[in-house]
Design an enzyme around this catalytic site. Structure first.
Site, PDB file in Angstrom:
ATOM      1  N   LEU A 133       0.846  -1.203   0.000  1.00 38.70           N
ATOM      2  CA  LEU A 133       0.000   0.000   0.000  1.00 38.70           C
ATOM      3  C   LEU A 133       0.883   1.256   0.000  1.00 38.70           C
ATOM      4  O   LEU A 133       0.712   2.157  -0.818  1.00 38.70           O
ATOM      5  CB  LEU A 133      -0.917  -0.014   1.236  1.00 38.70           C
ATOM      6  CG  LEU A 133      -1.890   1.157   1.367  1.00 38.70           C
ATOM      7  CD1 LEU A 133      -2.902   1.157   0.227  1.00 38.70           C
ATOM      8  CD2 LEU A 133      -2.638   1.096   2.710  1.00 38.70           C
ATOM      9  N   GLY A 139       2.520   7.738   2.623  1.00 38.53           N
ATOM     10  CA  GLY A 139       2.513   6.767   3.711  1.00 38.53           C
ATOM     11  C   GLY A 139       1.223   6.893   4.507  1.00 38.53           C
ATOM     12  O   GLY A 139       0.274   6.136   4.319  1.00 38.53           O
ATOM     13  N   THR A 166       6.733  -5.237   4.091  1.00 39.12           N
ATOM     14  CA  THR A 166       7.159  -6.419   4.856  1.00 39.12           C
ATOM     15  C   THR A 166       6.971  -7.677   4.013  1.00 39.12           C
ATOM     16  O   THR A 166       5.933  -7.833   3.353  1.00 39.12           O
ATOM     17  CB  THR A 166       6.329  -6.521   6.157  1.00 39.12           C
ATOM     18  OG1 THR A 166       6.500  -5.310   6.884  1.00 39.12           O
ATOM     19  CG2 THR A 166       6.760  -7.710   7.012  1.00 39.12           C
ATOM     20  N   GLN A 281      14.698   0.724  46.373  1.00 39.12           N
ATOM     21  CA  GLN A 281      13.339   1.255  46.163  1.00 39.12           C
ATOM     22  C   GLN A 281      13.178   1.860  44.772  1.00 39.12           C
ATOM     23  O   GLN A 281      12.128   1.742  44.146  1.00 39.12           O
ATOM     24  CB  GLN A 281      13.017   2.296  47.236  1.00 39.12           C
ATOM     25  CG  GLN A 281      12.811   1.671  48.599  1.00 39.12           C
ATOM     26  CD  GLN A 281      12.388   2.697  49.643  1.00 39.12           C
ATOM     27  OE1 GLN A 281      12.331   3.895  49.380  1.00 39.12           O
ATOM     28  NE2 GLN A 281      12.110   2.225  50.840  1.00 39.12           N
ATOM     29  N   GLU A 365       1.279   0.734  10.137  1.00 45.97           N
ATOM     30  CA  GLU A 365      -0.159   0.491  10.390  1.00 45.97           C
ATOM     31  C   GLU A 365      -0.799   1.696  11.058  1.00 45.97           C
ATOM     32  O   GLU A 365      -1.656   1.561  11.937  1.00 45.97           O
ATOM     33  CB  GLU A 365      -0.353  -0.736  11.282  1.00 45.97           C
ATOM     34  CG  GLU A 365       0.509  -1.906  10.889  1.00 45.97           C
ATOM     35  CD  GLU A 365      -0.233  -2.965  10.135  1.00 45.97           C
ATOM     36  OE1 GLU A 365      -1.456  -2.887  10.088  1.00 45.97           O
ATOM     37  OE2 GLU A 365       0.442  -3.838   9.563  1.00 45.97           O
ATOM     38  N   PHE A 385      -7.522  15.318   9.653  1.00 42.90           N
ATOM     39  CA  PHE A 385      -6.375  14.671   9.010  1.00 42.90           C
ATOM     40  C   PHE A 385      -5.722  15.615   8.010  1.00 42.90           C
ATOM     41  O   PHE A 385      -4.554  15.479   7.714  1.00 42.90           O
ATOM     42  CB  PHE A 385      -6.813  13.397   8.268  1.00 42.90           C
ATOM     43  CG  PHE A 385      -7.275  12.318   9.203  1.00 42.90           C
ATOM     44  CD1 PHE A 385      -6.363  11.446   9.770  1.00 42.90           C
ATOM     45  CD2 PHE A 385      -8.618  12.178   9.524  1.00 42.90           C
ATOM     46  CE1 PHE A 385      -6.779  10.451  10.638  1.00 42.90           C
ATOM     47  CE2 PHE A 385      -9.046  11.186  10.393  1.00 42.90           C
ATOM     48  CZ  PHE A 385      -8.123  10.325  10.954  1.00 42.90           C
TER      49      PHE A 385
HETATM   50  C1  FAD Z   1       9.445  -1.988   9.202  1.00 47.18           C
HETATM   51  C2  FAD Z   1       8.280  -1.455   8.431  1.00 47.18           C
HETATM   52  C3  FAD Z   1       7.417  -2.335   7.771  1.00 47.18           C
HETATM   53  C4  FAD Z   1       6.360  -1.846   7.005  1.00 47.18           C
HETATM   54  N1  FAD Z   1       5.541  -2.743   6.322  1.00 47.18           N
HETATM   55  C5  FAD Z   1       4.600  -2.258   5.456  1.00 47.18           C
HETATM   56  C6  FAD Z   1       3.832  -3.168   4.641  1.00 47.18           C
HETATM   57  O1  FAD Z   1       3.971  -4.406   4.734  1.00 47.18           O
HETATM   58  N2  FAD Z   1       2.953  -2.640   3.741  1.00 47.18           N
HETATM   59  C7  FAD Z   1       2.769  -1.293   3.593  1.00 47.18           C
HETATM   60  O2  FAD Z   1       1.963  -0.889   2.745  1.00 47.18           O
HETATM   61  N3  FAD Z   1       3.468  -0.404   4.372  1.00 47.18           N
HETATM   62  C8  FAD Z   1       4.372  -0.854   5.281  1.00 47.18           C
HETATM   63  N4  FAD Z   1       5.120   0.023   6.052  1.00 47.18           N
HETATM   64  C9  FAD Z   1       4.943   1.460   5.850  1.00 47.18           C
HETATM   65  C10 FAD Z   1       4.187   2.161   6.962  1.00 47.18           C
HETATM   66  O3  FAD Z   1       2.843   1.775   6.970  1.00 47.18           O
HETATM   67  C11 FAD Z   1       4.378   3.680   6.769  1.00 47.18           C
HETATM   68  O4  FAD Z   1       5.728   3.957   7.088  1.00 47.18           O
HETATM   69  C12 FAD Z   1       3.423   4.490   7.653  1.00 47.18           C
HETATM   70  O5  FAD Z   1       2.119   4.453   7.136  1.00 47.18           O
HETATM   71  C13 FAD Z   1       3.864   5.955   7.767  1.00 47.18           C
HETATM   72  O6  FAD Z   1       4.096   6.491   6.506  1.00 47.18           O
HETATM   73  P1  FAD Z   1       5.460   7.293   6.204  1.00 47.18           P
HETATM   74  O7  FAD Z   1       6.603   6.480   6.684  1.00 47.18           O
HETATM   75  O8  FAD Z   1       5.425   7.691   4.775  1.00 47.18           O
HETATM   76  O9  FAD Z   1       5.397   8.573   7.126  1.00 47.18           O
HETATM   77  P2  FAD Z   1       4.624   9.947   6.820  1.00 47.18           P
HETATM   78  O10 FAD Z   1       3.208   9.672   6.434  1.00 47.18           O
HETATM   79  O11 FAD Z   1       5.457  10.766   5.887  1.00 47.18           O
HETATM   80  O12 FAD Z   1       4.631  10.605   8.259  1.00 47.18           O
HETATM   81  C14 FAD Z   1       5.795  11.279   8.788  1.00 47.18           C
HETATM   82  C15 FAD Z   1       5.375  11.956  10.097  1.00 47.18           C
HETATM   83  O13 FAD Z   1       4.322  12.897   9.846  1.00 47.18           O
HETATM   84  C16 FAD Z   1       3.225  12.620  10.701  1.00 47.18           C
HETATM   85  N5  FAD Z   1       1.959  12.928   9.993  1.00 47.18           N
HETATM   86  C17 FAD Z   1       1.564  12.522   8.773  1.00 47.18           C
HETATM   87  N6  FAD Z   1       0.337  12.998   8.497  1.00 47.18           N
HETATM   88  C18 FAD Z   1      -0.067  13.689   9.586  1.00 47.18           C
HETATM   89  C19 FAD Z   1      -1.246  14.404   9.939  1.00 47.18           C
HETATM   90  N7  FAD Z   1      -2.314  14.481   9.126  1.00 47.18           N
HETATM   91  N8  FAD Z   1      -1.296  14.995  11.145  1.00 47.18           N
HETATM   92  C20 FAD Z   1      -0.244  14.913  12.009  1.00 47.18           C
HETATM   93  N9  FAD Z   1       0.905  14.256  11.751  1.00 47.18           N
HETATM   94  C21 FAD Z   1       0.984  13.650  10.551  1.00 47.18           C
HETATM   95  C22 FAD Z   1       3.319  11.140  11.018  1.00 47.18           C
HETATM   96  O14 FAD Z   1       2.642  10.819  12.222  1.00 47.18           O
HETATM   97  C23 FAD Z   1       4.839  10.970  11.134  1.00 47.18           C
HETATM   98  O15 FAD Z   1       5.249  11.351  12.405  1.00 47.18           O
HETATM   99  C24 FAD Z   1       6.143  -0.442   6.899  1.00 47.18           C
HETATM  100  C25 FAD Z   1       6.980   0.440   7.592  1.00 47.18           C
HETATM  101  C26 FAD Z   1       8.045  -0.051   8.347  1.00 47.18           C
HETATM  102  C27 FAD Z   1       8.918   0.904   9.086  1.00 47.18           C
END
Ligand code: FAD
Length: 386
Positions: A133, A139, A166, A281, A365, A385
């Site tokens: 996804l 993300g 993953t 403690q 997730e 959002f």
């Molecule tokens: C080890 C690992 C395994 C994974 N496995 C999978 C998988 O199998 N399949 C898959 O599809 N994905 C997978 N992911 C991806 C994961 O789901 C995404 O990393 C996650 O959704 C966050 O997206 P991003 O990393 O692009 O961060 P971003 O969306 O760029 O977010 C960066 C920061 O901005 C903040 N932020 C974003 N939007 C907002 C908002 N509206 N308001 C406030 N704060 C906000 C976030 O909280 C975060 O702190 C995996 C990630 C990791 C690290």
């Protein structure tokens, strides 16, 4: 030292069958995973053979009905996730992605032929699945995804890229989400399809006993029969993520329990100033506070499992569990690490490995921020959002 979850007599809230399933998974992990997992973490590998062993154990898609799946209760699945993550978050991630993302997407949204073709092999661990996804630029907001599928005669042609997936490099079949002229759709992409390739992500400081990969789709041609026919909007992948988050609610308790157990064991035997450090403690304050946090996180997980079994579990309630239990677990893992002093930074002990892994669990997730926004939306009726 006793199991920290005995403090509130949590096992008394489980049925004999639930306790038996939990004990079976724990015994398997003690033999097949725990002796090796620290070196898998150090080497950054997850042995492929583990899939078949987990298949034999019966945990792959265990909460799904039919097609070789065990059809257990939600709580039994949660307890398995707890034990898997007590060994390592990478092992629980493998099982979550296989069962709750790959298999669930096929079970819920696939055709009869797709279910027959993939589910029995995925349940047995003979085949491995992944779920694509996330993209490099999307993300938290998957609705912006660029991966697209265009009809070409009777076929579809897919182009795009997914990242942080993953099991990507191990997978025999990828559930890939793409935008089309008709809306978001899901496709099953078998390994070996021309134009489809994967590249593993190296240099991770977290979730090292897990394969995480990029998926590249360049003019990937698929027949209509590769499309998940019942997935007709972004609600489909989001429902799969809710399934997987439920496992995380329990898994996080496992990582926290294991960290606390390590701290309790260590504090009982480490002598400083002529006494075990458990006698001070300040150490007892840390241990007591952590055990309260781990027990209450477990009560929350049990409550959500009962709601899931009653069919009333709401997305914002899963957000409460994912947010609370992962934040709790990472705090407990870090605090437990301090009790181990310098030994706490060695891979011989689990708390820092758990804390590092939980950095990923905190992010994937749905990050903690996104789950707080989901809870805020439920409380106020206002979506913030964007
Ligand atoms: C080890 C690992 C395994 C994974 N496995 C999978 C998988 O199998 N399949 C898959 O599809 N994905 C997978 N992911 C991806 C994961 O789901 C995404 O990393 C996650 O959704 C966050 O997206 P991003 O990393 O692009 O961060 P971003 O969306 O760029 O977010 C960066 C920061 O901005 C903040 N932020 C974003 N939007 C907002 C908002 N509206 N308001 C406030 N704060 C906000 C976030 O909280 C975060 O702190 C995996 C990630 C990791 C690290």
């Amino acid at each position: 030292m006793p199991d920290p979850l005995q403090l509130l007599d949590i096992p008394s809230l489980l049925s004999d069958e639930e306790r038996a399933i939990q004990a079976t998974v724990a015994a398997f992990l003690a033999d097949h995973v725990r002796p090796h997992v620290a070196s898998w973490f150090e080497e950054g590998v997850l042995p492929r053979e583990l899939a078949r062993e987990l298949g034999k154990l019966g945990v792959l898609g265990m909460h799904l009905e039919g097609y070789g799946c065990a059809g257990t209760s939600a709580l039994a699945y949660g307890l398995a996730c707890l034990e898997l993550e007590a060994a390592d978050s990478g092992i629980r991630s493998f099982v979550s992605v296989q069962g709750s993302l790959s298999m669930y997407s096929i079970r819920q949204y696939g055709s009869e032929e797709q279910k027959q073709e993939w589910l029995p092999r995925l349940a047995a661990g003979e085949a491995i699945g992944c779920f694509g996804l996330t993209e490099p630029d999307f993300g938290s907001n998957p609705s912006g995804m660029r991966t697209h599928a265009v009809r070409d005669g009777a076929d579809w042609v897919l182009n795009g890229a997914k990242t942080w997936i993953t099991n990507g490099g191990l997978a025999d079949v990828a559930t890939v989400w793409a935008r089309t002229e008709e809306g978001f759709r899901g496709f099953l992409v078998p390994r070996g399809t021309p134009g489809f390739s994967t590249r593993d992500i190296k240099n991770k400081l977290s979730m090292r006993a897990s394969v995480t990969s990029e998926l590249v789709l360049e003019d990937v041609r698929l027949p209509e029969s590769a499309r998940l026919p019942l997935a007709t909007s972004l609600r489909a992948p989001l429902s799969c993520l809710n399934e997987a988050r439920f496992g995380i609610v329990f898994g996080a308790v496992g990582a926290a329990r294991d960290s606390l157990q390590a701290a309790l064991d260590y504090a009982g035997t480490r002598i400083q100033f002529d006494k075990p450090i458990a006698a001070f403690q300040l150490t007892q304050r840390k241990l007591a506070s952590m055990s309260v946090q781990v027990n209450t996180a477990m009560l929350l997980a049990l409550h959500l499992a009962r709601l899931k079994e009653a069919g009333t579990l709401k997305p914002e309630q899963i957000s409460v569990g994912k947010y609370n239990n992962v934040e709790t677990a990472i705090a407990v893992a870090r605090e437990s690490r301090t009790i181990l002093g310098a030994n706490g930074i060695s891979s011989e002990y689990s708390p820092l490995r758990h804390a590092n892994n939980l950095e990923s669990v905190l992010t994937y997730e749905g990050t903690s921020d996104i789950h707080l926004l989901s809870i805020g939306h439920a409380l106020t009726g206002i979506a913030s959002f964007r």
